[in-house]
Scaffold this motif. Structure first.
Motif, PDB file in Angstrom:
ATOM      1  N   UNK B 108       0.747  -1.070  -0.076  1.00 18.93           N
ATOM      2  CA  UNK B 108      -0.060  -0.018   0.187  1.00 18.93           C
ATOM      3  C   UNK B 108       0.908   1.133   0.033  1.00 18.93           C
ATOM      4  N   UNK B 109       1.813   1.191   0.928  1.00 20.47           N
ATOM      5  CA  UNK B 109       2.861   2.334   0.881  1.00 20.47           C
ATOM      6  C   UNK B 109       3.569   2.596  -0.644  1.00 20.47           C
ATOM      7  N   UNK B 110       4.097   1.505  -1.158  1.00 28.72           N
ATOM      8  CA  UNK B 110       4.396   1.542  -2.617  1.00 28.72           C
ATOM      9  C   UNK B 110       3.173   2.090  -3.379  1.00 28.72           C
ATOM     10  N   UNK B 111       2.132   1.616  -3.380  1.00 29.43           N
ATOM     11  CA  UNK B 111       1.156   2.102  -4.129  1.00 29.43           C
ATOM     12  C   UNK B 111       0.730   3.725  -3.986  1.00 29.43           C
ATOM     13  N   UNK B 112       0.656   4.047  -3.042  1.00 26.62           N
ATOM     14  CA  UNK B 112       0.160   5.563  -2.658  1.00 26.62           C
ATOM     15  C   UNK B 112       1.333   6.501  -3.246  1.00 26.62           C
ATOM     16  N   UNK B 113       2.498   5.896  -2.751  1.00 27.55           N
ATOM     17  CA  UNK B 113       3.601   6.829  -3.489  1.00 27.55           C
ATOM     18  C   UNK B 113       3.655   6.804  -4.794  1.00 27.55           C
ATOM     19  N   UNK B 114       3.743   5.779  -5.467  1.00 24.16           N
ATOM     20  CA  UNK B 114       3.599   5.525  -6.802  1.00 24.16           C
ATOM     21  C   UNK B 114       2.600   6.008  -7.495  1.00 24.16           C
ATOM     22  N   UNK B 115       1.478   5.962  -7.005  1.00 20.13           N
ATOM     23  CA  UNK B 115       0.321   6.486  -7.850  1.00 20.13           C
ATOM     24  C   UNK B 115       0.319   8.150  -7.744  1.00 20.13           C
ATOM     25  N   UNK B 116       0.660   8.514  -6.446  1.00 20.34           N
ATOM     26  CA  UNK B 116       0.701  10.108  -6.503  1.00 20.34           C
ATOM     27  C   UNK B 116       1.662  10.678  -7.484  1.00 20.34           C
ATOM     28  N   UNK B 196       8.195   0.826  -8.994  1.00 17.67           N
ATOM     29  CA  UNK B 196       7.321  -0.317  -9.812  1.00 17.67           C
ATOM     30  C   UNK B 196       5.956   0.136 -10.121  1.00 17.67           C
ATOM     31  N   UNK B 197       5.238   0.676  -8.787  1.00 20.31           N
ATOM     32  CA  UNK B 197       3.837   1.289  -8.973  1.00 20.31           C
ATOM     33  C   UNK B 197       3.935   2.484  -9.522  1.00 20.31           C
ATOM     34  N   UNK B 198       4.857   3.239  -9.500  1.00 17.38           N
ATOM     35  CA  UNK B 198       4.985   4.401 -10.382  1.00 17.38           C
ATOM     36  C   UNK B 198       4.961   4.295 -11.798  1.00 17.38           C
ATOM     37  N   UNK B 199       5.598   3.116 -12.386  1.00 20.15           N
ATOM     38  CA  UNK B 199       5.693   2.731 -13.757  1.00 20.15           C
ATOM     39  C   UNK B 199       4.481   2.132 -14.050  1.00 20.15           C
ATOM     40  N   UNK B 200       4.065   1.346 -13.274  1.00 20.98           N
ATOM     41  CA  UNK B 200       2.597   0.450 -13.718  1.00 20.98           C
ATOM     42  C   UNK B 200       1.465   1.531 -13.899  1.00 20.98           C
ATOM     43  N   UNK B 201       1.500   2.318 -12.937  1.00 21.08           N
ATOM     44  CA  UNK B 201       0.278   3.391 -12.801  1.00 21.08           C
ATOM     45  C   UNK B 201       0.455   4.531 -13.917  1.00 21.08           C
ATOM     46  N   UNK B 202       1.731   5.144 -13.961  1.00 24.10           N
ATOM     47  CA  UNK B 202       1.876   5.866 -15.409  1.00 24.10           C
ATOM     48  C   UNK B 202       1.491   5.163 -16.286  1.00 24.10           C
ATOM     49  N   UNK B 203       1.565   4.017 -16.778  1.00 19.49           N
ATOM     50  CA  UNK B 203       1.299   3.441 -18.093  1.00 19.49           C
ATOM     51  C   UNK B 203      -0.225   3.450 -18.182  1.00 19.49           C
ATOM     52  N   UNK B 245       0.301  -7.072  -7.782  1.00 19.55           N
ATOM     53  CA  UNK B 245       1.538  -7.236  -8.234  1.00 19.55           C
ATOM     54  C   UNK B 245       2.573  -6.816  -6.970  1.00 19.55           C
ATOM     55  N   UNK B 246       2.319  -5.676  -6.471  1.00 25.96           N
ATOM     56  CA  UNK B 246       2.936  -5.183  -5.438  1.00 25.96           C
ATOM     57  C   UNK B 246       2.843  -6.168  -4.096  1.00 25.96           C
ATOM     58  N   UNK B 247       1.750  -6.662  -3.807  1.00 24.90           N
ATOM     59  CA  UNK B 247       1.718  -7.355  -2.664  1.00 24.90           C
ATOM     60  C   UNK B 247       2.317  -8.969  -2.975  1.00 24.90           C
ATOM     61  N   UNK B 248       2.042  -9.435  -4.054  1.00 25.43           N
ATOM     62  CA  UNK B 248       2.669 -10.983  -4.180  1.00 25.43           C
ATOM     63  C   UNK B 248       4.310 -10.440  -4.100  1.00 25.43           C
ATOM     64  N   UNK B 249       4.772  -9.257  -4.651  1.00 24.57           N
ATOM     65  CA  UNK B 249       6.150  -8.998  -4.706  1.00 24.57           C
ATOM     66  C   UNK B 249       6.660  -8.782  -3.198  1.00 24.57           C
ATOM     67  N   UNK B 250       5.898  -8.045  -2.256  1.00 22.28           N
ATOM     68  CA  UNK B 250       6.309  -8.027  -1.091  1.00 22.28           C
ATOM     69  C   UNK B 250       6.137  -8.980  -0.224  1.00 22.28           C
TER      70      UNK B 250
END
Lengths: 368, 596
Positions: B108-116, B196-203, B245-250
Motif C-alpha cells: 500500500x505504501x508503494x502504491x500510494x507513493x507511486x500513484x501520486x 514499480x507502482x509508479x511505472x505501472x500506474x503511469x502506463x 503485483x506489489x503485494x505478491x512481490x512484498x
C-alpha cells in the motif's frame, strides 16, 4: 494444369468452433489461365487458396499439379508449402520489415532447394524488380515503400522463382481506388505476358470480371457457379450469384401464360406484365423472380416504340449522379426499380417517366 | 503493426541454406502420418525443458513436505507432522500475521507513493517531469539488499545518520526512528518498490483516452465527478492489478525481513523458511511446509491478477488512436510537486547512495564529521579490488546472467511461437507452465531445487549449474512476457510468405521470426540479465563456497560485519549496474527497443 477435386477444409476458429470452410470444391485450371475465386467474406475462397498453397491442411480431397498430387487424402500425400514451388502474394503483402527491397525479393532464391550463385541471384532479382519498376529502390528499406510499391514487391517476390502457379489473395484490396484500377491493368498485363497459371481470390466482382479467364463464385464453402466473366454476369444461375456480381433489380412475378408458337411467356409481376423468351419446365402459376441489370433498364420521356410488353410508367423517386453514369430510382406501382443511364437523361425528381427493358436482357428463376 | 526496426540490422542476403529440399515431383507419395518434421524435435525439446523446469522441483517439494527428515539410519516416512508443527504452532499464526501486515503495508505504501507520483508526472505540468521519468528506473536497479543496508545506516537506532542528526539538532533523548521494526520494514520495502507502482500506474494513466473523460465533461459532469465516476472507475483494473503485483512481490521479499525483521524477532514466511534450513539439522520438511503456504498465497494473488487482466476487456482504455493526454495546469503549486519529486529522489536514491559512499571511504565505520573527514581512505576499495574471491564472484554473476538471459529468451521464443502461432491443442497449458514460476517466491524456488537435486544427485548440487538452473526457471516468465508481446505483433502472413518462398521451419524461424522478435528479445534479454545479476533469494540456498555470486558476497560481508568493504563493493556494484543499464539502453535504441 491445376486440378482440385472434392476438396474439404476445416479449421478451428479462435473461439474453438470447428468451421467447415471449403465443402466439396472442385475445379480445373488450364495452363496460362487466370482463375478467380469470387465470393463474400467467409465464403471459403481464401481457405481454398491456402489449401492449394499448403498453408492449410485439407481434411479430404485431391489437389494435383500436372497430374502429380501435392495433396491427396486417399494416398496420404501432403507436400509442405515450402516444397510446392508456388508463388503467392498475400493480402497484407507480408513484406518483411527487417529486410531491404532486394533482400525481400532474393529470399526465395536463397532458401529454396535449388542453389544459385550470388551473380545469378543478383541478375534475376534485379530483372524481376525491373519488371515491376522497383529496380531503382532495390537497396531501400522495404517499409519505406508506398502501398502500391509494396504490392509490386510482393508480386516480384512471388515471381522471382518463376513458379508454375501464382496464388493471389486479394492483392489489390489494400490499395486506394485509383491505384487499384491501375494495378488491375498491370497485373493482367504481367499475367498474360508471362503466361503464368494464376489463382486469384477476391470479393470485388469488378476485379474478377476485369481480370479472369474463368470465375468460380463461392458461397458458404461451395462453388455456386463457374463460367467466363460474361456468363457469370449475364447468365447467373441463381439469385445469390446475380446479386453478388453487380447491381440488379429483382422483380417478383408468376407465370401467366405460355405461348409455344411465338416462343414467349408472359408473367404477371409487381410492375405489370413482363414478356420473356420461353424457358423449359415453367408452368402456368409458377412463382418466379425476374432479374434485370440496371444498365438494361432504359428510360424515356416519351412513350418508346417497341414490339414487346416490357414497358411501364413510373415516377422518378431519386437520382444519384455518379459522373460517367446517372442512377435513377423509378417508382412503378409500389416497386422501386434501379436504372443506370447516360447522364444526358434530365427528367427531374417527381416527374412521370417511361421505363422499358429488352426481354433478352432478363434472367428468370423459380422461387425457392 | 510491426515494431520499428532499425535500418542497420543487416542480414547477408547471399547466405545459402544447407537444408535439402526436394522439388514437388520427387516425393508425391510420402504419407502424411509418417512424415517426420525436424521442427517438432526442437519444439519437443523446448516443451520438455519448460515442463521439467516448471513442474519437477515444485511437485517434488510438495511431496517432500509430507516426509520426515531422512538421516543416515532412519529412512524418510510419510507424515503430516511438518504441517502439524508448522501450523499448530502459535508462532506460525504470528508469522502469518506478520507476513500479511508487512506485505499489505509495503504494497500500500508503494502504491500510494507511486500513484501520486504517476499522477503528478502524467497529468500535471510539473516542471522536470520528463527527467524524473527517466530517473525513475534507477531505484529499481539498486539491489534490495543494498537499499536495505543503506537504510540501516540511515535509520538504525545506534548508527543511523538521520537519527543522530535529529538527536543532535533537536536534543532528543532517544533516537526517533527504529528501522528494526515492522514500520521500518514497511517503510524500506514500500519505498524501494514505489518506482514499480509508479511505472505501472503511469502506463495506466497514459493509456487512458482523455476523450472518455472529455465526453463526461461535455455531458455536464464536474471535474471531481468525472474523476470519481470515470477516471477512477476506468483505472480500477489497473489499480487492483498493481496492488496485487506489489503485494505478491512484498510477500516474497526476503532481504528486508531478513536484515530488519530477524534482529527484531519479527518473523515472516520467507525468513522462517531461511531459518528452518539454516538450523542444524536442516528442517527441510518444515521449510517445505512453510513454502507450500507461501506458494498458495502468491498463487491466489497472481491468479486474481491474471483474471482481472483477462476480463479487463470492457475496460479497454486504449483505443489505438493516437491521443495527447491533457495535463492539468497546477499554477504555482507545480513548484510544490517538483519539491515532492526532489524529496522523493533524495530519499530513494541520493541518501542511500551517499551513505554507502561515505562509509566506503572510512577505515572503521564512523558517522560523518569534520574529524572523520580527516580519516578518509580508499582501503575499502583496495580490499575489494584486491580480493580474488570477489572478482571471481563478479565474473560468476556476469557470465551466469548472460547465459541465463540468452537461454531464457531463446527458449521462451520457441515456446511463445507454439503458444501464439500454432493451433496445437493444449498450448494454453504450455503457456501456463512457462509462466508458472511466476508464483514461486525466490526462496521457495531455491528450497525446491535444492531438495530435488539433493535427492537425485546428478552432480550439479554444489556447483554453479544449479544456480543457473534456478535463474532460468525463475526468469522464464519474464522471457515469455516480452516475447509474447512482440510475437503477437508479427502477422502470420510474414511467416507464410517465407514458407511459400520455399523456406523450411528453421529458416523461417531464424530469418524471419527471430529478427522480427529482436526488439522485444533485446529488451527482455537486458531485463533478465539485470535481475539475474541482482538475484539473492534463490542463490542464498544454492551457493556453496567457491561458487558465490556477487549478491552472496555482499550478504557474507554483512554477516561478517565488514561494513566498509561492503560499502565499497556496493558503490562499485551500483555504478557497474548503472553502466550496464546505460549500455543496454544504447544497444536497445540501436535495435529499436520500445519502452516497456
Amino acid at each position: 494444369m491445376l486440378k482440385v477435386t472434392g476438396l474439404f477444409t476445416q479449421y478451428v476458429s479462435d473461439k474453438g468452433v470447428v468451421v467447415q470452410a471449403a465443402k466439396d470444391v472442385s475445379f480445373e485450371v488450364p495452363k496460362g489461365k487466370l482463375f478467380t475465386l469470387l465470393g463474400p467474406s467467409g465464403c471459403g475462397k481464401t481457405t481454398t487458396l491456402r489449401s492449394i498453397a499448403g498453408l492449410e491442411k485439407p481434411t479430404q480431397g485431391l489437389i494435383e499439379v500436372y497430374g502429380q498430387a501435392v495433396y491427396s487424402s486417399a494416398k496420404g500425400v501432403f507436400t509442405p508449402p515450402n516444397q510446392r514451388g508456388f508463388g503467392m502474394v498475400f493480402q497484407s503483402y507480408a513484406i518483411w520489415p527487417h529486410m531491404t527491397v532486394f533482400q525481400n525479393a532474393s529470399f526465395p532464391m536463397e532458401v529454396g532447394a535449388k542453389k544459385f550463385t550470388t551473380a545469378e541471384i543478383k541478375e534475376r532479382v534485379m530483372r524481376v524488380l525491373e519488371s515491376v519498376e522497383l529496380a531503382p529502390y532495390h537497396d531501400r528499406d522495404a517499409t519505406r515503400l508506398s502501398g502500391g510499391q509494396q504490392q509490386r514487391l510482393a508480386l516480384a517476390r512471388a515471381l522471382v522463382m518463376e513458379p508454375q502457379l501464382l496464388l493471389l489473395d486479394e492483392p489489390l484490396s489494400n490499395l486506394d481506388a485509383k491505384l487499384r484500377e491501375k494495378m488491375r491493368f498491370e497485373l493482367k498485363k504481367i499475367q498474360r505476358e508471362l503466361n503464368i497459371t494464376t489463382i486469384y481470390v477476391t470479393h470485388d466482382q469488378s476485379e474478377a470480371l476485369a481480370l479472369s479467364h474463368e470465375i468460380a463464385v463461392m458461397s458458404a464453402g461451395r462453388i455456386v457457379q463457374r463460367g467466363t466473366p460474361r456468363e457469370i454476369y449475364e447468365k447467373p444461375i441463381d439469385k445469390f450469384v446475380a446479386d453478388f456480381v453487380g447491381a440488379i433489380n429483382f422483380i417478383d412475378a408468376s407465370v401467366k401464360h405460355l405461348d409455344l408458337q411465338q416462343h414467349i411467356m408472359v408473367l404477371e409481376s409487381e410492375v405489370g406484365l413482363i414478356q420473356l423468351p420461353i424457358q423449359e419446365d415453367f408452368k402456368v402459376g409458377d412463382a418466379v423472380q425476374v432479374c434485370v441489370r440496371p444498365e438494361n433498364v432504359h428510360l424515356s420521356d416519351t412513350p418508346p416504340h417497341i414490339d414487346h410488353l416490357n414497358r411501364y410508367e413510373g415516377i422518378v423517386d431519386q437520382k444519384i449522379f455518379l459522373g460517367e453514369v446517372l442512377d435513377f430510382q423509378v417508382k412503378i406501382r409500389e416497386k422501386l426499380i434501379l436504372s443506370r443511364v447516360h447522364p444526358t437523361q434530365l427528367t427531374p425528381v417527381g416527374q412521370p417517366i417511361h421505363v422499358y427493358f429488352d426481354p433478352r436482357g432478363c434472367v428468370v428463376f423459380k422461387m425457392q | 503493426m510491426i515494431p520499428a526496426i532499425d535500418a542497420c540490422v543487416s542480414i547477408d542476403p547471399f547466405v545459402g541454406e544447407t537444408s535439402v529440399q526436394s522439388p514437388v515431383a520427387a516425393e508425391p507419395h510420402r504419407p502424411v502420418n509418417f512424415r517426420f518434421d525436424s521442427k517438432w524435435l526442437v519444439i519437443g525439446i523446448c516443451l520438455v525443458v519448460v515442463g521439467f523446469l516448471a513442474l519437477v522441483p515444485f511437485g517434488f517439494m510438495i511431496w517432500q513436505s509430507f516426509l520426515t527428515p531422512e538421516t543416515a539410519d532412519v529412512p524418510a516416512k510419510l507424515t503430516f507432522s511438518n504441517y502439524i508443527t508448522a501450523y499448530t504452532d502459535a508462532e506460525t499464526i504470528t508469522t502469518l500475521f506478520n507476513s500479511m501486515q508487512f506485505a499489505l503495508g509495503g504494497s500500500l505504501l508503494a502504491f500510494v507513493i507511486g500513484t501520486a507520483l504517476a499522477w503528478m508526472n502524467e497529468r500535471t505540468n510539473t516542471p522536470m517531469r520528463r527527467l524524473f521519468y527517466a530517473l525513475s528506473i534507477i531505484p529499481l536497479i539498486i539491489p534490495s539488499i543494498l537499499f536495505t543496508i543503506a537504510w540501516i545506516m540511515l535509520a538504525s537506532p545506534k548508527i543511523g545518520l538521520i537519527n543522530m542528526a535529529l538527536q543532535s539538532w533537536f536534543g532528543l533523548e532517544s533516537p526517533p526512528f527504529n528501522i528494526y521494526s515492522m514500520w521500518g520494514m514497511i517503510w524500506v520495502d514500500g519505498l524501494h518498490y514505489s518506482p514499480m507502482a509508479f511505472l505501472l500506474m503511469s502506463a495506466a494513466f497514459r493509456a487512458m483516452d482523455p476523450s472518455l473523460e472529455e465526453s463526461a465533461v461535455m455531458s455536464g459532469s464536474s471535474i471531481l465527478r468525472t474523476l470519481w465516476r470515470i477516471t477512477l472507475r476506468l483505472a480500477i483494473p489497473a489499480i487492483v492489478a498493481t496492488v496485487l503485483t506489489l503485494f505478491v512481490r512484498a510477500i516474497e521479499s526476503f532481504e528486508v525481513p531478513a536484515l530488519l525483521g530477524l534482529p527484531a524477532g519479527i518473523q515472516v514466511f520467507t525468513s522462517a523458511i531461511y531459518q528452518a534450513i539454516h538450523q542444524f539439522p536442516s528442517q527441510l520438511g518444515l521449510a517445505s511446509a512453510y513454502s507450500v503456504v507461501l506458494l498458495l498465497i502468491t498463487s491466489v494473488g497472481i491468479y486474481i491478477q491474471a483474471k482481472i487482466s483477462s476480463t479487463g476487456g470492457k475496460y479497454v482504455t486504449v483505443t489505438g488512436k493516437g491521443f495527447r493526454p491533457r495535463s492539468i495546469d497546477l499554477g504555482p503549486w507545480r513548484y510544490l510537486t517538483t519539491g515532492i519529486f526532489l524529496l522523493y529522489f533524495l530519499l530513494i536514491v541520493l541518501l542511500p547512495f551517499l551513505v554507502l559512499l561515505w562509509s566506503s571511504l572510512q577505515k572503521f565505520y564512523a558517522p560523518p564529521s569534520v574529524e572523520a573527514l580527516k580519516h578518509l581512505t580508499l582501503d575499502g576499495y583496495r580490499y575489494v579490488l584486491g580480493s580474488s574471491n570477489i572478482l571471481h564472484a563478479l565474473l560468476n554473476s556476469l557470465w551466469m546472467a548472460v547465459a541465463c538471459a540468452t537461454i531464457v529468451m531463446l527458449l521462451s521464443a520457441v515456446v511463445c511461437w507454439v503458444v501464439v502461432k500454432t493451433k496445437i491443442p493444449g498450448r494454453w497449458l504450455l503457456d501456463n507452465l512457462a509462466s508458472l514460476p511466476m508464483v514461486f517466491p525466490g526462496l521457495v524456488l531455491g528450497v525446491s531445487i535444492m531438495i530435488f537435486y539433493l535427492t537425485f544427485d546428478i552432480g550439479i548440487y554444489g556447483t554453479f549449474w544449479i544456480i543457473l538452473l534456478a535463474y532460468i526457471t525463475r526468469f522464464m516468465p519474464y522471457g515469455m512476457r516480452y516475447n509474447t508481446t512482440s510475437m503477437i505483433q508479427i502477422h502470420k502472413d510474414l511467416e507464410d510468405s517465407a514458407a511459400m518462398s520455399g523456406a523450411g521451419w528453421f529458416t523461417v524461424f531464424k530469418r524471419v521470426i527471430l529478427p522480427l522478435l529482436k526488439p522485444g528479445m533485446v529488451a527482455g534479454w537486458i531485463y533478465v540479465m539485470i535481475v539475474s545479476v541482482r538475484e539473492l533469494s534463490s542463490s542464498i540456498l544454492l551457493y556453496s563456497p567457491g561458487n558465490e555470486v556477487i549478491s552472496i558476497v555482499i550478504w557474507e560481508l554483512w554477516e561478517n560485519g565488514q561494513y566498509v568493504e561492503l560499502s565499497a563493493l556496493s558503490v562499485m556494484f551500483i555504478l557497474l549496474l548503472l553502466v550496464l543499464v546505460m549500455i543496454a539502453q544504447l544497444i536497445g535504441k540501436r535495435f529499436g527497443v520500445k519502452e516497456a
